[in-house]
Motif scaffolding. Structure first.
Motif, PDB file in Angstrom:
ATOM      1  N   GLY A 121       0.798  -1.210   0.000  1.00 42.95           N
ATOM      2  CA  GLY A 121       0.000   0.000   0.000  1.00 42.95           C
ATOM      3  C   GLY A 121       0.833   1.262   0.000  1.00 42.95           C
ATOM      4  O   GLY A 121       2.032   1.262  -0.276  1.00 42.95           O
ATOM      5  N   THR A 122       0.168   2.349   0.348  1.00 44.72           N
ATOM      6  CA  THR A 122       0.748   3.685   0.326  1.00 44.72           C
ATOM      7  C   THR A 122       1.552   3.963   1.589  1.00 44.72           C
ATOM      8  O   THR A 122       1.124   3.628   2.695  1.00 44.72           O
ATOM      9  N   CYS A 123       2.705   4.604   1.423  1.00 42.93           N
ATOM     10  CA  CYS A 123       3.494   5.060   2.566  1.00 42.93           C
ATOM     11  C   CYS A 123       2.855   6.324   3.152  1.00 42.93           C
ATOM     12  O   CYS A 123       2.076   7.020   2.498  1.00 42.93           O
ATOM     13  N   PHE A 124       3.233   6.613   4.386  1.00 39.10           N
ATOM     14  CA  PHE A 124       2.682   7.779   5.081  1.00 39.10           C
ATOM     15  C   PHE A 124       3.814   8.679   5.527  1.00 39.10           C
ATOM     16  O   PHE A 124       4.851   8.207   6.028  1.00 39.10           O
ATOM     17  N   THR A 125       3.633   9.989   5.378  1.00 36.20           N
ATOM     18  CA  THR A 125       4.562  10.959   5.935  1.00 36.20           C
ATOM     19  C   THR A 125       3.789  11.944   6.791  1.00 36.20           C
ATOM     20  O   THR A 125       2.691  12.379   6.421  1.00 36.20           O
ATOM     21  N   GLY A 126       4.355  12.275   7.940  1.00 38.73           N
ATOM     22  CA  GLY A 126       3.678  13.153   8.890  1.00 38.73           C
ATOM     23  C   GLY A 126       3.874  12.616  10.300  1.00 38.73           C
ATOM     24  O   GLY A 126       4.946  12.112  10.648  1.00 38.73           O
ATOM     25  N   ASP A 127       2.842  12.735  11.123  1.00 39.19           N
ATOM     26  CA  ASP A 127       2.900  12.276  12.507  1.00 39.19           C
ATOM     27  C   ASP A 127       2.638  10.774  12.546  1.00 39.19           C
ATOM     28  O   ASP A 127       1.546  10.308  12.866  1.00 39.19           O
ATOM     29  N   ALA A 128       3.674  10.014  12.204  1.00 37.30           N
ATOM     30  CA  ALA A 128       3.531   8.559  12.136  1.00 37.30           C
ATOM     31  C   ALA A 128       3.339   7.947  13.523  1.00 37.30           C
ATOM     32  O   ALA A 128       2.731   6.877  13.645  1.00 37.30           O
ATOM     33  N   GLY A 129       3.823   8.615  14.551  1.00 40.08           N
ATOM     34  CA  GLY A 129       3.599   8.117  15.898  1.00 40.08           C
ATOM     35  C   GLY A 129       2.117   8.076  16.246  1.00 40.08           C
ATOM     36  O   GLY A 129       1.628   7.102  16.838  1.00 40.08           O
ATOM     37  N   SER A 130       1.391   9.117  15.856  1.00 36.08           N
ATOM     38  CA  SER A 130      -0.055   9.129  16.107  1.00 36.08           C
ATOM     39  C   SER A 130      -0.758   8.036  15.312  1.00 36.08           C
ATOM     40  O   SER A 130      -1.714   7.412  15.791  1.00 36.08           O
ATOM     41  N   ALA A 131      -0.303   7.800  14.077  1.00 30.51           N
ATOM     42  CA  ALA A 131      -0.894   6.725  13.280  1.00 30.51           C
ATOM     43  C   ALA A 131      -0.687   5.370  13.948  1.00 30.51           C
ATOM     44  O   ALA A 131      -1.602   4.535  13.995  1.00 30.51           O
ATOM     45  N   LEU A 132       0.500   5.132  14.480  1.00 38.81           N
ATOM     46  CA  LEU A 132       0.767   3.882  15.181  1.00 38.81           C
ATOM     47  C   LEU A 132      -0.091   3.749  16.434  1.00 38.81           C
ATOM     48  O   LEU A 132      -0.621   2.669  16.734  1.00 38.81           O
ATOM     49  N   THR A 133      -0.262   4.855  17.162  1.00 41.95           N
ATOM     50  CA  THR A 133      -1.100   4.822  18.358  1.00 41.95           C
ATOM     51  C   THR A 133      -2.555   4.538  17.995  1.00 41.95           C
ATOM     52  O   THR A 133      -3.239   3.748  18.672  1.00 41.95           O
ATOM     53  N   SER A 134      -3.037   5.149  16.922  1.00 42.08           N
ATOM     54  CA  SER A 134      -4.413   4.897  16.478  1.00 42.08           C
ATOM     55  C   SER A 134      -4.609   3.447  16.068  1.00 42.08           C
ATOM     56  O   SER A 134      -5.646   2.837  16.371  1.00 42.08           O
ATOM     57  N   LEU A 135      -3.623   2.888  15.388  1.00 42.06           N
ATOM     58  CA  LEU A 135      -3.721   1.480  15.002  1.00 42.06           C
ATOM     59  C   LEU A 135      -3.715   0.587  16.233  1.00 42.06           C
ATOM     60  O   LEU A 135      -4.479  -0.385  16.318  1.00 42.06           O
ATOM     61  N   ALA A 136      -2.882   0.925  17.219  1.00 48.49           N
ATOM     62  CA  ALA A 136      -2.851   0.166  18.467  1.00 48.49           C
ATOM     63  C   ALA A 136      -4.205   0.211  19.170  1.00 48.49           C
ATOM     64  O   ALA A 136      -4.704  -0.816  19.655  1.00 48.49           O
ATOM     65  N   ASP A 137      -4.807   1.390  19.232  1.00 50.94           N
ATOM     66  CA  ASP A 137      -6.116   1.531  19.873  1.00 50.94           C
ATOM     67  C   ASP A 137      -7.166   0.667  19.173  1.00 50.94           C
ATOM     68  O   ASP A 137      -7.996   0.015  19.817  1.00 50.94           O
TER      69      ASP A 137
END
Length: 241
Positions: A214-230
């Motif tokens: 899929g598509t890579c992400f640039t930006g606040d990747a820490g928040s994306a990881l936290t959202s995925l964890a939630d």
């Protein structure tokens, strides 16, 4: 095969092949090439894609200059061409976590791999790549990710897997698309360790997520990881209710 190359971080190239008959709307298979004094490949692709991937690498740097062959865990799309790359790049070595070497790669690789302890760093030149054990996240006892410290790029393997053929790099949220793919494939191990492992990766504060499918992400990747964890924690709690 339609193979595309895009630079998603400084001298980090996404090599992407779209396969339209995988899943409901097709699927990308991505490898990552880190060009440096000691160039590194993350994911080899399956053997059927080997010639096309070699051509893509050669368009950026001679494939013979590869020094490190790496991947997230033992699956054909991650390491199917491992021995082909070892043959074509005679000074290269496979590097993986000690667990993966012990249970599989010592036997599978034509040259003995380099076993890494959690937190070990490979110095490529301008890039520093840190090995991080993530057992069973997203799947596989020997699962791991790599974190390129100078660009803040998390080479995150099957995490954030998405369907379809999106752009190489995006700033929009990719968590929802990852959860859609999870509904289709059910590929992630949902355990009490899944959420904490993702939050530990979020603590690195990465700025780029180099996604395998899929598509890579640039930006606040820490928040994306936290959202995925939630989201995964919620799914685990729901399954246990």
């Amino acid at each position: 095969m339609d193979v595309r190359i895009d630079e998603v971080a400084d001298l980090i190239y996404r090599i992407s092949t779209f396969v339209p008959d995988v899943g409901p709307i097709g699927f990308t298979f991505n490898q990552y090439l880190l060009v440096d004094q000691q160039s590194l490949l993350f994911h080899t692709g399956p053997r059927a894609m080997f010639p096309a991937i070699v051509d893509a690498i050669n368009s950026v740097t001679p494939v013979q200059h590869l020094r490190w062959i790496t991947f997230g865990h033992v699956e054909s799309d991650e390491c199917g061409s491992m021995n082909e790359f070892l043959a074509i790049a005679p000074e290269s070595k496979v590097a993986h976590g000690a667990m993966g070497c012990m249970v599989s790669i010592d036997d599978l690789a034509d040259r003995r791999p380099v076993p890494l302890a959690n937190g070990d760093v490979i110095e490529l030149g301008a890039h520093r790549v840190r090995h991080l054990d993530t057992p069973h996240v997203p799947h596989g006892w020997e699962a791991r990710v790599l974190y390129e410290e100078t660009t803040g790029t998390l080479l995150c393997g099957d995490l954030f897997t998405q369907l379809g053929d999106g752009p190489a790099l995006a700033t929009h949220d990719i968590v929802e698309a990852a959860l859609v793919a999870e509904d289709v494939f059910g590929a992630t191990c949902l355990t009490p360790s899944t959420g904490p492992t993702l939050r530990a990766l979020a603590d690195l504060a990465p700025t780029t997520l180099a996604v395998m499918h899929g598509t890579c992400f640039t930006g606040d990747a820490g928040s994306a990881l936290t959202s995925l964890a939630d989201a995964y924690d919620a799914r685990l709690a729901s399954s246990l209710a």
